[in-house]
Motif scaffolding. Sequence first.
Motif, PDB file in Angstrom:
ATOM      1  N   ALA A  30      -6.217  -9.175   9.011  1.00  0.00           N
ATOM      2  CA  ALA A  30      -6.515  -8.125   9.999  1.00  0.00           C
ATOM      3  C   ALA A  30      -5.426  -7.057   9.995  1.00  0.00           C
ATOM      4  CB  ALA A  30      -6.710  -8.721  11.383  1.00  0.00           C
ATOM      5  N   THR A  31      -5.016  -6.630   8.797  1.00  0.00           N
ATOM      6  CA  THR A  31      -3.922  -5.683   8.615  1.00  0.00           C
ATOM      7  C   THR A  31      -4.378  -4.554   7.710  1.00  0.00           C
ATOM      8  OG1 THR A  31      -2.302  -7.440   8.889  1.00  0.00           O
ATOM      9  CG2 THR A  31      -1.562  -5.496   7.727  1.00  0.00           C
ATOM     10  N   TRP A  32      -3.888  -3.345   7.965  1.00  0.00           N
ATOM     11  CA  TRP A  32      -4.264  -2.197   7.149  1.00  0.00           C
ATOM     12  C   TRP A  32      -3.126  -1.192   7.067  1.00  0.00           C
ATOM     13  CZ3 TRP A  32      -4.020   2.515   9.541  1.00  0.00           C
ATOM     14  CH2 TRP A  32      -3.994   2.506  10.932  1.00  0.00           C
ATOM     15  N   ALA A  33      -3.191  -0.339   6.036  1.00  0.00           N
ATOM     16  CA  ALA A  33      -2.248   0.771   5.881  1.00  0.00           C
ATOM     17  C   ALA A  33      -2.956   1.885   5.124  1.00  0.00           C
ATOM     18  CB  ALA A  33      -0.998   0.340   5.123  1.00  0.00           C
ATOM     19  N   PRO A  89      -0.901  -7.301  12.371  1.00  0.00           N
ATOM     20  CA  PRO A  89       0.300  -8.120  12.512  1.00  0.00           C
ATOM     21  C   PRO A  89       1.306  -7.967  11.364  1.00  0.00           C
ATOM     22  CG  PRO A  89      -1.585  -9.495  11.983  1.00  0.00           C
ATOM     23  CD  PRO A  89      -2.111  -8.113  12.227  1.00  0.00           C
ATOM     24  N   ALA A  90       0.846  -7.623  10.176  1.00  0.00           N
ATOM     25  CA  ALA A  90       1.752  -7.429   9.031  1.00  0.00           C
ATOM     26  C   ALA A  90       1.914  -5.936   8.783  1.00  0.00           C
ATOM     27  CB  ALA A  90       1.193  -8.112   7.787  1.00  0.00           C
ATOM     28  N   ARG A  91       3.056  -5.534   8.287  1.00  0.00           N
ATOM     29  CA  ARG A  91       3.336  -4.130   7.995  1.00  0.00           C
ATOM     30  C   ARG A  91       3.205  -3.942   6.483  1.00  0.00           C
ATOM     31  NH1 ARG A  91       2.783  -1.432  12.371  1.00  0.00           N
ATOM     32  NH2 ARG A  91       4.193   0.159  11.641  1.00  0.00           N
ATOM     33  N   LEU A  92       1.979  -3.706   5.999  1.00  0.00           N
ATOM     34  CA  LEU A  92       1.709  -3.649   4.564  1.00  0.00           C
ATOM     35  C   LEU A  92       2.563  -2.613   3.846  1.00  0.00           C
ATOM     36  CD1 LEU A  92      -2.171  -3.936   4.348  1.00  0.00           C
ATOM     37  CD2 LEU A  92      -0.484  -5.656   3.776  1.00  0.00           C
ATOM     38  N   TRP A  93       2.631  -1.395   4.362  1.00  0.00           N
ATOM     39  CA  TRP A  93       3.392  -0.354   3.673  1.00  0.00           C
ATOM     40  C   TRP A  93       4.867  -0.709   3.622  1.00  0.00           C
ATOM     41  CZ3 TRP A  93       2.036   3.006   0.287  1.00  0.00           C
ATOM     42  CH2 TRP A  93       2.950   3.967  -0.118  1.00  0.00           C
ATOM     43  N   ASP A  94       5.390  -1.250   4.705  1.00  0.00           N
ATOM     44  CA  ASP A  94       6.796  -1.663   4.721  1.00  0.00           C
ATOM     45  C   ASP A  94       7.054  -2.711   3.650  1.00  0.00           C
ATOM     46  OD1 ASP A  94       6.976   0.038   6.872  1.00  0.00           O
ATOM     47  OD2 ASP A  94       7.106  -1.547   8.366  1.00  0.00           O
ATOM     48  N   GLU A  95       6.126  -3.651   3.493  1.00  0.00           N
ATOM     49  CA  GLU A  95       6.277  -4.692   2.472  1.00  0.00           C
ATOM     50  C   GLU A  95       6.225  -4.098   1.074  1.00  0.00           C
ATOM     51  OE1 GLU A  95       3.598  -7.946   3.110  1.00  0.00           O
ATOM     52  OE2 GLU A  95       4.136  -8.101   5.223  1.00  0.00           O
ATOM     53  N   ILE A  96       5.341  -3.125   0.861  1.00  0.00           N
ATOM     54  CA  ILE A  96       5.213  -2.499  -0.459  1.00  0.00           C
ATOM     55  C   ILE A  96       6.482  -1.741  -0.824  1.00  0.00           C
ATOM     56  CG2 ILE A  96       4.031  -0.624  -1.690  1.00  0.00           C
ATOM     57  CD1 ILE A  96       1.464  -1.582  -0.226  1.00  0.00           C
ATOM     58  N   THR A  97       7.031  -0.969   0.102  1.00  0.00           N
ATOM     59  CA  THR A  97       8.224  -0.184  -0.210  1.00  0.00           C
ATOM     60  C   THR A  97       9.488  -1.036  -0.285  1.00  0.00           C
ATOM     61  OG1 THR A  97       8.505   0.400   2.133  1.00  0.00           O
ATOM     62  CG2 THR A  97       7.262   1.938   0.752  1.00  0.00           C
ATOM     63  N   GLU A  98       9.464  -2.214   0.318  1.00  0.00           N
ATOM     64  CA  GLU A  98      10.617  -3.108   0.259  1.00  0.00           C
ATOM     65  C   GLU A  98      10.781  -3.715  -1.130  1.00  0.00           C
ATOM     66  OE1 GLU A  98      12.560  -6.921   0.131  1.00  0.00           O
ATOM     67  OE2 GLU A  98      10.386  -6.752   0.134  1.00  0.00           O
ATOM     68  N   ARG A  99       9.698  -3.929  -1.837  1.00  0.00           N
ATOM     69  CA  ARG A  99       9.763  -4.592  -3.147  1.00  0.00           C
ATOM     70  C   ARG A  99      10.614  -3.826  -4.162  1.00  0.00           C
ATOM     71  NH1 ARG A  99       7.860  -8.093  -0.196  1.00  0.00           N
ATOM     72  NH2 ARG A  99       5.967  -9.240  -0.585  1.00  0.00           N
ATOM     73  N   PRO A 100      10.377  -2.532  -4.389  1.00  0.00           N
ATOM     74  CA  PRO A 100      11.228  -1.818  -5.354  1.00  0.00           C
ATOM     75  C   PRO A 100      12.690  -1.753  -4.910  1.00  0.00           C
ATOM     76  CG  PRO A 100       9.250  -0.541  -4.873  1.00  0.00           C
ATOM     77  CD  PRO A 100       9.270  -1.693  -3.927  1.00  0.00           C
ATOM     78  N   ALA A 101      12.930  -1.645  -3.623  1.00  0.00           N
ATOM     79  CA  ALA A 101      14.311  -1.619  -3.130  1.00  0.00           C
ATOM     80  C   ALA A 101      15.007  -2.936  -3.440  1.00  0.00           C
ATOM     81  CB  ALA A 101      14.328  -1.342  -1.632  1.00  0.00           C
TER      82      ALA A 101
END
Length: 65
Positions: A7-10, A26-38
């Motif tokens: 039930a999460t979207w970005a 409940p999850a921050r999809l975009w935050d998770e995506i941008t955290e990976r390259p960092a």
Amino acid sequence: MIDVAAATWAVLFRDGARWVVRQGGPARLWDEITERPARWRADGRPSADRMRLHGGPGGQNLTWV
């Protein structure tokens, strides 16, 4: 991006000269995506031959050794 099960979207869109992200659930999809390259850069930019993709009942996990 939509994760129906979680039930999460970005969504990323352009607003004039800038990019805007809206996300919900409940999850921050975009935050998770941008955290990976960092994290990849912080770990010394390991090459693809050091990466391992693990899949199982709990989902997928990409790691490097």
